[in-house]
Structures are given as structure tokens and as C-alpha cells.
Design a protein around this motif. Structure first.
Motif, PDB file in Angstrom:
ATOM      1  N   LEU A 140       0.882  -1.325  -0.158  1.00 58.50           N
ATOM      2  CA  LEU A 140      -0.003   0.013  -0.131  1.00 58.50           C
ATOM      3  C   LEU A 140       0.909   1.244  -0.109  1.00 58.50           C
ATOM      4  CD1 LEU A 140      -2.674   1.342  -0.027  1.00 58.50           C
ATOM      5  CD2 LEU A 140      -2.780   1.066   2.529  1.00 58.50           C
ATOM      6  N   ARG A 141       1.945   1.183   0.692  1.00 60.27           N
ATOM      7  CA  ARG A 141       2.868   2.410   0.873  1.00 60.27           C
ATOM      8  C   ARG A 141       3.416   2.431  -0.566  1.00 60.27           C
ATOM      9  NH1 ARG A 141       3.787   0.961   6.358  1.00 60.27           N
ATOM     10  NH2 ARG A 141       5.314  -0.775   5.732  1.00 60.27           N
ATOM     11  N   GLN A 142       3.766   1.564  -1.218  1.00 60.12           N
ATOM     12  CA  GLN A 142       4.503   1.739  -2.798  1.00 60.12           C
ATOM     13  C   GLN A 142       3.350   2.452  -3.561  1.00 60.12           C
ATOM     14  OE1 GLN A 142       7.580   1.188  -3.567  1.00 60.12           O
ATOM     15  NE2 GLN A 142       6.689   2.099  -5.190  1.00 60.12           N
ATOM     16  N   VAL A 143       2.179   1.940  -3.510  1.00 67.30           N
ATOM     17  CA  VAL A 143       0.873   2.585  -4.496  1.00 67.30           C
ATOM     18  C   VAL A 143       0.800   3.653  -4.196  1.00 67.30           C
ATOM     19  CG1 VAL A 143      -1.515   2.065  -4.862  1.00 67.30           C
ATOM     20  CG2 VAL A 143      -0.204  -0.043  -4.786  1.00 67.30           C
ATOM     21  N   ILE A 144       0.706   4.243  -3.120  1.00 65.31           N
ATOM     22  CA  ILE A 144       0.525   5.643  -2.483  1.00 65.31           C
ATOM     23  C   ILE A 144       1.718   6.481  -2.904  1.00 65.31           C
ATOM     24  CG2 ILE A 144       0.136   7.115  -0.634  1.00 65.31           C
ATOM     25  CD1 ILE A 144      -2.279   5.778  -1.009  1.00 65.31           C
ATOM     26  N   SER A 145       2.859   5.917  -2.854  1.00 63.01           N
ATOM     27  CA  SER A 145       4.091   6.777  -3.115  1.00 63.01           C
ATOM     28  C   SER A 145       4.017   6.959  -4.822  1.00 63.01           C
ATOM     29  CB  SER A 145       5.433   5.882  -2.847  1.00 63.01           C
ATOM     30  OG  SER A 145       6.711   6.401  -3.375  1.00 63.01           O
ATOM     31  N   ASN A 146       3.605   5.727  -5.505  1.00 65.80           N
ATOM     32  CA  ASN A 146       3.468   5.983  -7.147  1.00 65.80           C
ATOM     33  C   ASN A 146       2.669   6.950  -7.117  1.00 65.80           C
ATOM     34  OD1 ASN A 146       5.495   3.942  -7.382  1.00 65.80           O
ATOM     35  ND2 ASN A 146       4.053   2.252  -7.714  1.00 65.80           N
ATOM     36  N   LEU A 147       1.421   6.826  -6.572  1.00 68.46           N
ATOM     37  CA  LEU A 147       0.208   7.901  -7.014  1.00 68.46           C
ATOM     38  C   LEU A 147       1.040   9.262  -6.824  1.00 68.46           C
ATOM     39  CD1 LEU A 147      -2.686   8.412  -7.680  1.00 68.46           C
ATOM     40  CD2 LEU A 147      -3.248   8.223  -5.170  1.00 68.46           C
ATOM     41  N   LYS A 148       1.464   9.630  -5.519  1.00 66.75           N
ATOM     42  CA  LYS A 148       2.059  11.089  -5.302  1.00 66.75           C
ATOM     43  C   LYS A 148       3.160  11.247  -6.340  1.00 66.75           C
ATOM     44  CE  LYS A 148       1.791  10.737  -0.113  1.00 66.75           C
ATOM     45  NZ  LYS A 148       2.793  10.891   1.007  1.00 66.75           N
ATOM     46  N   SER A 149       3.996  10.477  -6.899  1.00 62.30           N
ATOM     47  CA  SER A 149       4.869  10.600  -7.855  1.00 62.30           C
ATOM     48  C   SER A 149       4.228  11.115  -9.318  1.00 62.30           C
ATOM     49  CB  SER A 149       5.814   9.533  -8.057  1.00 62.30           C
ATOM     50  OG  SER A 149       6.725   9.799  -9.005  1.00 62.30           O
ATOM     51  N   CYS A 150       3.152  10.252  -9.449  1.00 56.44           N
ATOM     52  CA  CYS A 150       2.463  10.693 -10.810  1.00 56.44           C
ATOM     53  C   CYS A 150       1.664  12.156 -10.726  1.00 56.44           C
ATOM     54  CB  CYS A 150       1.412   9.603 -11.038  1.00 56.44           C
ATOM     55  SG  CYS A 150       0.203   9.634 -12.508  1.00 56.44           S
ATOM     56  N   VAL A 151       1.244  12.268  -9.483  1.00 57.83           N
ATOM     57  CA  VAL A 151       0.451  13.746  -9.281  1.00 57.83           C
ATOM     58  C   VAL A 151       1.515  14.833  -9.584  1.00 57.83           C
ATOM     59  CG1 VAL A 151      -0.604  15.272  -7.804  1.00 57.83           C
ATOM     60  CG2 VAL A 151      -1.615  12.719  -7.989  1.00 57.83           C
ATOM     61  N   ARG A 152       2.620  14.650  -8.775  1.00 54.56           N
ATOM     62  CA  ARG A 152       3.871  15.555  -9.113  1.00 54.56           C
ATOM     63  C   ARG A 152       4.119  15.760 -10.427  1.00 54.56           C
ATOM     64  NH1 ARG A 152       5.307  19.222  -4.933  1.00 54.56           N
ATOM     65  NH2 ARG A 152       4.044  18.666  -3.089  1.00 54.56           N
ATOM     66  N   THR A 153       4.519  14.575 -11.318  1.00 54.43           N
ATOM     67  CA  THR A 153       4.906  14.603 -12.526  1.00 54.43           C
ATOM     68  C   THR A 153       3.905  15.302 -13.411  1.00 54.43           C
ATOM     69  OG1 THR A 153       5.919  12.331 -12.206  1.00 54.43           O
ATOM     70  CG2 THR A 153       5.453  12.986 -14.377  1.00 54.43           C
ATOM     71  N   HIS A 154       2.474  15.203 -13.312  1.00 52.04           N
ATOM     72  CA  HIS A 154       1.439  15.555 -14.014  1.00 52.04           C
ATOM     73  C   HIS A 154       0.961  17.078 -13.591  1.00 52.04           C
ATOM     74  CE1 HIS A 154       1.574  12.302 -16.833  1.00 52.04           C
ATOM     75  NE2 HIS A 154       1.689  11.544 -15.932  1.00 52.04           N
ATOM     76  N   ALA A 155       1.438  17.779 -12.425  1.00 51.41           N
ATOM     77  CA  ALA A 155       0.846  18.721 -11.857  1.00 51.41           C
ATOM     78  C   ALA A 155       0.783  20.120 -12.878  1.00 51.41           C
ATOM     79  CB  ALA A 155       1.336  19.273 -10.664  1.00 51.41           C
ATOM     80  N   LEU A 158      -8.826   7.242   0.551  1.00 54.17           N
ATOM     81  CA  LEU A 158      -7.504   7.333   0.692  1.00 54.17           C
ATOM     82  C   LEU A 158      -6.783   7.829  -0.642  1.00 54.17           C
ATOM     83  CD1 LEU A 158      -5.045   6.669   2.424  1.00 54.17           C
ATOM     84  CD2 LEU A 158      -4.982   4.427   1.394  1.00 54.17           C
ATOM     85  N   PHE A 159      -6.872   7.368  -1.653  1.00 56.67           N
ATOM     86  CA  PHE A 159      -6.523   7.713  -2.739  1.00 56.67           C
ATOM     87  C   PHE A 159      -6.928   9.277  -3.175  1.00 56.67           C
ATOM     88  CE2 PHE A 159      -6.833   2.899  -3.611  1.00 56.67           C
ATOM     89  CZ  PHE A 159      -5.777   2.765  -3.618  1.00 56.67           C
ATOM     90  N   ARG A 160      -8.106   9.608  -2.982  1.00 57.27           N
ATOM     91  CA  ARG A 160      -8.902  10.987  -3.095  1.00 57.27           C
ATOM     92  C   ARG A 160      -7.716  11.910  -2.408  1.00 57.27           C
ATOM     93  NH1 ARG A 160     -12.792  13.327  -5.659  1.00 57.27           N
ATOM     94  NH2 ARG A 160     -13.603  11.394  -6.731  1.00 57.27           N
ATOM     95  N   THR A 161      -7.863  11.397  -1.089  1.00 60.51           N
ATOM     96  CA  THR A 161      -6.975  12.307  -0.116  1.00 60.51           C
ATOM     97  C   THR A 161      -5.799  12.579  -0.576  1.00 60.51           C
ATOM     98  OG1 THR A 161      -8.530  11.419   1.493  1.00 60.51           O
ATOM     99  CG2 THR A 161      -6.621  12.629   2.275  1.00 60.51           C
ATOM    100  N   THR A 162      -5.046  11.586  -0.848  1.00 64.43           N
ATOM    101  CA  THR A 162      -3.825  11.629  -1.243  1.00 64.43           C
ATOM    102  C   THR A 162      -3.568  12.621  -2.665  1.00 64.43           C
ATOM    103  OG1 THR A 162      -3.295   9.424  -0.507  1.00 64.43           O
ATOM    104  CG2 THR A 162      -1.645  10.005  -2.116  1.00 64.43           C
ATOM    105  N   ILE A 163      -4.168  12.266  -3.384  1.00 64.20           N
ATOM    106  CA  ILE A 163      -4.236  13.238  -4.919  1.00 64.20           C
ATOM    107  C   ILE A 163      -4.505  14.697  -4.091  1.00 64.20           C
ATOM    108  CG2 ILE A 163      -5.378  14.025  -6.804  1.00 64.20           C
ATOM    109  CD1 ILE A 163      -6.152  10.956  -6.993  1.00 64.20           C
ATOM    110  N   ASN A 164      -5.357  15.056  -3.515  1.00 67.35           N
ATOM    111  CA  ASN A 164      -5.651  16.238  -2.837  1.00 67.35           C
ATOM    112  C   ASN A 164      -4.569  17.051  -2.200  1.00 67.35           C
ATOM    113  OD1 ASN A 164      -8.222  16.529  -4.277  1.00 67.35           O
ATOM    114  ND2 ASN A 164      -9.322  15.694  -2.581  1.00 67.35           N
ATOM    115  N   ALA A 165      -3.947  16.169  -1.436  1.00 66.63           N
ATOM    116  CA  ALA A 165      -2.893  16.666  -0.766  1.00 66.63           C
ATOM    117  C   ALA A 165      -1.754  17.172  -1.484  1.00 66.63           C
ATOM    118  CB  ALA A 165      -2.407  15.762   0.333  1.00 66.63           C
ATOM    119  N   GLU A 166      -1.395  16.033  -2.408  1.00 60.66           N
ATOM    120  CA  GLU A 166      -0.176  16.693  -3.413  1.00 60.66           C
ATOM    121  C   GLU A 166      -0.333  17.490  -4.158  1.00 60.66           C
ATOM    122  OE1 GLU A 166       3.270  14.967  -3.650  1.00 60.66           O
ATOM    123  OE2 GLU A 166       2.321  14.450  -1.785  1.00 60.66           O
ATOM    124  N   TRP A 167      -1.812  17.890  -4.714  1.00 59.15           N
ATOM    125  CA  TRP A 167      -2.187  19.032  -5.550  1.00 59.15           C
ATOM    126  C   TRP A 167      -1.984  20.258  -4.797  1.00 59.15           C
ATOM    127  CZ3 TRP A 167      -2.350  20.500 -10.300  1.00 59.15           C
ATOM    128  CH2 TRP A 167      -3.426  21.632 -10.596  1.00 59.15           C
TER     129      TRP A 167
END
Length: 103
Positions: free
Chosen positions: A31-46, A83-92
Motif C-alpha cells: 500500500l505504501r508503494q502504491v501511494i508513493s507511485n500515486l504521489k509521484s504521478c501527481v507531481r509529474t503531471h501537476a 485514501l487515494f482521493r485524499t492523497t491526490i488532493n494533498a499532493e495537488w
């Protein structure tokens, strides 16, 4: 006379606890790896999301499409709701604060 089966049951219980704990640890790491990948993707496409005019209210939907977690999500099992929505919003939000722009 029934102490023998009780002892066996207790022994089995203690034998399974470490196995369950190690399975949970592996699941948490996935789960930590999936969240890390999601954060990285948001930052890449922000920056491109910002250029496209994505607002805070639609950021989660935009990045969910852009960064749809792979099949790895299935390997982590049940996740806390949102969890995924919250992670995305926090990175954004962090990206917006770092760039000093408005949403």
C-alpha cells in the motif's frame, strides 16, 4: 482430559499470529508503494494539470484518470475510504502552495 486439545489449539493460535502479522506487513508495504507511485504521478503531471485549468474541486477526478493506480491496488486489499482521493488532493495542494499560484 480435554487439556491436550486445548494446548494444541493455543499452540496453533500462537503459531498463526506471526504469519498473520507478516502478511499484514507485506500488505502495508504494498500500500505504501502504491501511494508513493500515486504521489509521484501527481507531481509529474501537476504542471500540465495547472496549465489545463484543473481546479481543486476537480483535481482528484483529473488525477484519478491520469494516474489510475495499476493492478497493484488489488494486491493491497481493502483500503480506507477516500485514501487515494485524499492523497491526490494533498499532493495537488502542496504543488499549488509551492508554486504560489491559485487554484
Amino acid at each position: 482430559m480435554w487439556i491436550g486439545p486445548l494446548k494444541a489449539a493455543i499452540t496453533l493460535l500462537f503459531a498463526f499470529v506471526p504469519l498473520l502479522a507478516s502478511a499484514q506487513t507485506a500488505q502495508n508495504e504494498q500500500l505504501r508503494q502504491v501511494i508513493s507511485n500515486l504521489k509521484s504521478c501527481v507531481r509529474t503531471h501537476a504542471a500540465e494539470a495547472q496549465a489545463a485549468g484543473v481546479r481543486a474541486s476537480s483535481a482528484a477526478d483529473y488525477f484519478a484518470r491520469m494516474c489510475a493506480p495499476s493492478a497493484d491496488v488489488e494486491s493491497v486489499g481493502a483500503t480506507p475510504l477516500g485514501l487515494f482521493r485524499t492523497t491526490i488532493n494533498a499532493e495537488w495542494d502542496a504543488f499549488i502552495k509551492e508554486t504560489g499560484t491559485t487554484r
